[in-house]
Design an enzyme around this catalytic site. Structure first.
Site, PDB file in Angstrom:
ATOM      1  N   GLU A  80       0.831  -1.204   0.000  1.00 56.52           N
ATOM      2  CA  GLU A  80       0.000   0.000   0.000  1.00 56.52           C
ATOM      3  C   GLU A  80       0.867   1.256   0.000  1.00 56.52           C
ATOM      4  O   GLU A  80       0.587   2.222  -0.717  1.00 56.52           O
ATOM      5  CB  GLU A  80      -0.906   0.029   1.242  1.00 56.52           C
ATOM      6  N   CYS A 106      -2.135  -2.565   7.590  1.00 58.62           N
ATOM      7  CA  CYS A 106      -1.686  -2.388   8.974  1.00 58.62           C
ATOM      8  C   CYS A 106      -1.984  -0.958   9.419  1.00 58.62           C
ATOM      9  O   CYS A 106      -2.488  -0.140   8.647  1.00 58.62           O
ATOM     10  CB  CYS A 106      -0.189  -2.671   9.068  1.00 58.62           C
ATOM     11  N   CYS A 109      -0.103   1.758   7.260  1.00 66.65           N
ATOM     12  CA  CYS A 109      -0.736   1.919   5.949  1.00 66.65           C
ATOM     13  C   CYS A 109      -2.120   2.555   6.081  1.00 66.65           C
ATOM     14  O   CYS A 109      -2.508   3.380   5.254  1.00 66.65           O
ATOM     15  CB  CYS A 109      -0.831   0.578   5.233  1.00 66.65           C
TER      16      CYS A 109
END
Length: 147
Positions: A80, A106, A109
């Site tokens: 990402e 996560c 991100c």
């Protein structure tokens, strides 16, 4: 002749991107889409010119660091992150775009996704990160798990 759905089409791109990953623990691909057009892609791996984990080894794996913890010890960027950075580097406006990613983002991100103006995130695999879940629920970004 039947055509695949737009979601399946974009997940195919994410899957293809993930095949470039050199991560020893998890391969992830991401695709940013705007107006039904792919505008940027990314996969997890180290910065350009830096040796890949497949060469240097994995600090997190060697130290038995559980998934979802101590992200700062990883040599690589997430898929990402790389998709967002690639768009910025090339002057591509991703405000209002959608992200297709093989794995749920996560917390790092998720913060980038929120601030980049991405409005929807489609993912297939779960990723345990309580902070990411909390921030996602507090934001206006839709996180959608797809089978």
């Amino acid at each position: 002749m039947s055509r695949i759905s737009w979601d399946d089409y974009f997940f195919e791109f994410a899957e293809l991107a993930s095949k470039r990953s050199t991560c020893l623990r998890r391969t992830v691909g991401a695709v940013l889409v705007k107006d039904k057009m792919v505008v940027s892609t990314g996969y997890n791996g180290p910065p350009k010119g830096v040796p890949h984990c497949s060469v240097t080894g994995c600090v997190r794996k060697d130290s038995n660091i559980p998934s979802g913890q101590r992200h700062e010890l990883c040599r690589g960027l997430h898929a990402e992150q790389n998709a967002i950075i690639q768009a910025a580097k090339n002057g591509v406006n991703i405000n209002g775009s959608h992200l297709y990613c093989s794995t749920k983002p996560c917390s790092i991100c998720t913060k980038m996704i929120i601030n980049a103006g991405i409005t929807k995130v489609f993912y297939k695999e779960d990723y345990t990160d309580e902070l990411a879940d909390k921030m996602a629920s507090e934001s206006e970004v839709e996180f959608i798990k797809v089978k």
